[in-house]
Design a protein around this motif. Sequence first.
Motif, PDB file in Angstrom:
ATOM      1  N   ASP A  74      46.780  37.125  50.048  1.00 60.06           N
ATOM      2  CA  ASP A  74      46.823  36.479  48.736  1.00 60.06           C
ATOM      3  C   ASP A  74      46.018  37.347  47.777  1.00 60.06           C
ATOM      4  OD1 ASP A  74      44.088  35.944  49.023  1.00 60.06           O
ATOM      5  OD2 ASP A  74      44.469  33.996  49.932  1.00 60.06           O
ATOM      6  N   ARG A  75      45.899  36.889  46.533  1.00 59.57           N
ATOM      7  CA  ARG A  75      45.306  37.781  45.534  1.00 59.57           C
ATOM      8  C   ARG A  75      43.788  37.843  45.591  1.00 59.57           C
ATOM      9  NH1 ARG A  75      43.287  35.112  41.382  1.00 59.57           N
ATOM     10  NH2 ARG A  75      43.850  32.932  41.171  1.00 59.57           N
ATOM     11  N   TYR A  98      50.881  43.355  36.275  1.00 61.78           N
ATOM     12  CA  TYR A  98      51.558  42.878  37.490  1.00 61.78           C
ATOM     13  C   TYR A  98      50.594  42.117  38.402  1.00 61.78           C
ATOM     14  CZ  TYR A  98      54.373  42.617  41.656  1.00 61.78           C
ATOM     15  OH  TYR A  98      55.053  42.128  42.742  1.00 61.78           O
ATOM     16  N   TYR A 102      51.928  36.474  39.140  1.00 67.44           N
ATOM     17  CA  TYR A 102      52.213  35.224  39.852  1.00 67.44           C
ATOM     18  C   TYR A 102      51.085  34.214  39.671  1.00 67.44           C
ATOM     19  CZ  TYR A 102      55.390  38.648  41.683  1.00 67.44           C
ATOM     20  OH  TYR A 102      56.315  39.643  41.763  1.00 67.44           O
TER      21      TYR A 102
ATOM     22  N   ILE B 193      51.351  45.597  48.164  1.00 66.55           N
ATOM     23  CA  ILE B 193      50.696  45.370  46.876  1.00 66.55           C
ATOM     24  C   ILE B 193      51.136  44.008  46.338  1.00 66.55           C
ATOM     25  CG2 ILE B 193      50.716  46.041  44.435  1.00 66.55           C
ATOM     26  CD1 ILE B 193      50.847  48.962  45.385  1.00 66.55           C
ATOM     27  N   ALA B 194      52.434  43.764  46.395  1.00 67.94           N
ATOM     28  CA  ALA B 194      52.952  42.495  45.878  1.00 67.94           C
ATOM     29  C   ALA B 194      52.348  41.308  46.627  1.00 67.94           C
ATOM     30  CB  ALA B 194      54.478  42.473  45.975  1.00 67.94           C
ATOM     31  N   PHE B 195      52.309  41.409  47.954  1.00 63.41           N
ATOM     32  CA  PHE B 195      51.713  40.318  48.734  1.00 63.41           C
ATOM     33  C   PHE B 195      50.268  40.062  48.322  1.00 63.41           C
ATOM     34  CE2 PHE B 195      54.871  40.616  52.378  1.00 63.41           C
ATOM     35  CZ  PHE B 195      55.296  39.304  52.227  1.00 63.41           C
ATOM     36  N   THR B 196      49.518  41.159  48.091  1.00 64.74           N
ATOM     37  CA  THR B 196      48.097  40.980  47.800  1.00 64.74           C
ATOM     38  C   THR B 196      47.829  40.645  46.332  1.00 64.74           C
ATOM     39  OG1 THR B 196      47.830  43.359  47.563  1.00 64.74           O
ATOM     40  CG2 THR B 196      47.236  42.409  49.676  1.00 64.74           C
ATOM     41  N   VAL B 197      48.879  40.470  45.516  1.00 66.93           N
ATOM     42  CA  VAL B 197      48.622  39.849  44.221  1.00 66.93           C
ATOM     43  C   VAL B 197      49.262  38.470  44.196  1.00 66.93           C
ATOM     44  CG1 VAL B 197      48.384  42.019  42.988  1.00 66.93           C
ATOM     45  CG2 VAL B 197      50.587  40.858  43.016  1.00 66.93           C
ATOM     46  N   GLY B 198      49.640  37.986  45.361  1.00 63.28           N
ATOM     47  CA  GLY B 198      50.073  36.601  45.466  1.00 63.28           C
ATOM     48  C   GLY B 198      51.574  36.380  45.356  1.00 63.28           C
ATOM     49  N   ALA B 199      52.388  37.429  45.558  1.00 67.10           N
ATOM     50  CA  ALA B 199      53.842  37.250  45.473  1.00 67.10           C
ATOM     51  C   ALA B 199      54.364  36.554  46.729  1.00 67.10           C
ATOM     52  CB  ALA B 199      54.523  38.594  45.301  1.00 67.10           C
TER      53      ALA B 199
END
Lengths: 258, 289
Positions: A74-75, A98, A102, B193-199
């Motif tokens: 997660d972020r 980016y 989300y 990268i996408a996973f770690t920004v919450g995608a």
Amino acid sequence: MSEPYLFFHGITKRFGDTEVVAPFFDLKIAHNEFVVFLGPSGCGKTTLMRMVGGLEMPTTGQILLEGELAGPPDRRRGMVFQSYSSFPWLTLAENVAYGMRYRGDLSAEEKRERCSHYLEMVGLADFADAYPNRVSGGMRQRVAIARTLAAGSEVLLMDEPFGALDAQRRERLQAELRKIHRRDAKTVVFVTHDVEEAVFLADRIIVFSRRPARMLADLDVLSILGPDRPISLRDEERFFRLRTEVLQMVRAAAGDDE
Amino acid sequence: MSDQTAAIDIPAVQTEPRQKPVEAPNENGAGGGMFAFRAALPQRIEAAIAVGWCLVLLLAWEVSVRMGWVSSLFFPPPSIVLTRLWEMTAHEDLIYQAGVSTLRVWMAFGVSALMAVPIGIVMSSYRVVGAALEPVIDFIRYLPVPALVPLSIIWLGVGEETKIFLLWLGTFFQLVLLIADDARRAPHEYIEIAFTVGAKPRHILTDVCFRSMLPSMFDSFRITLGWCWTYLIIAEIVAADSGLGFVIWTARRYMHTADVMAGVVAIGIIGLVTDQILRRMHKRLFRYL
């Protein structure tokens, strides 16, 4: 001691028959600590770091973040890779934005503000509308750092992020990364095989053996070099004394089964 | 040890002027002018050589027919072929026939692409789907299209559907694997990268995988569109009453060799122009590359 911020608890990792992390790896990392994983290439240090991000599962053991299982990505845990660290089809500003794409908790206005704030912080305000192929490799890495900060990551996971840069850019970026860490405190796990980089950046260095990764040393750099790391630190006696010490340790580690 | 390093006095190196400028060697060290091994050629010269050689070959052809070395029934000279091409364009219905063929190609190609993109992406994103479909697709992909002509006539008769179906057969199964490959080549880093920004996975599919594969997907389209044209003749030979394939096939029946060649040249020109347009579009669309 109160509960650790980030806790590697009894970790082992095997890929099929290959043992990547020797049983049982334990490590406690404090909040806002800058920890460098130092070890020979392919030793398993990256695998350990990726576990924090939820990108890899330990075979045994757990990764605890603030006392809770770290779980899937997660972020809260942002990644900065060595290559492919930003999206080529987005401008630098869009790449930073980016990180917040989300997030439902920010208004468009807030997102814009944060985007320019972090672009500014990494010194890329003038290149906001450029595409990554038009800027240097160093700038691309800064964008990646800004993206994770904009995303609101509390833990920065960096996988040899400056490995592909030339020496001058690398030194400058290292100093900047330390500054960013000072200003916008985050917990950092930074993976590298470069001793000088490790000594320059780290509050704490974990030295790893060859695969399967085992902790050989846990060095408190902060108490020797302090929190401020100007580029000129590299010219100081205490810096290269420490560097030599660590270098010998790593050499011994690399040679221990040759 | 280290205090010694600090004390070392590095003597300044005398910079003496270069004796004489070293003559710049040819790019690869050896001489050789235009024939230097792997050397670059100025663009203008390259173009001149390309055009020049084409002209030489055409001229040789023209001369051999005029001199009576080869029969003009079998090898009508370029001048006659071009004249016929002009006449067929200006006074006969070549434009219409080319339009019909182009429409067929684009329709079949459009159907292929519309199907191949989602199926290819899903195949590469979910191994279960890939494992199920790959053997079937690989099998059909190697079947020569002409071998399926009788079957398609049995199924669909000799109407428009058969032609579209044959063109589709020739392109879909190739394209779907190319698309699956393009999707697979999206760097893993992008996805992480996408996973770690919450995608979520569905975000990653559209915002990252699809976006990052666009340039190579466009190339895959360009390549398969070319293949589509190669199947056109086969499709239009099957009881067609229109299209470039029909023109060529009819001309053959009356031994109008020049018309056959003119038809072939027309296809070549359409292909060349389409390809150039698509290349330009690629450059324009993917400026960030």
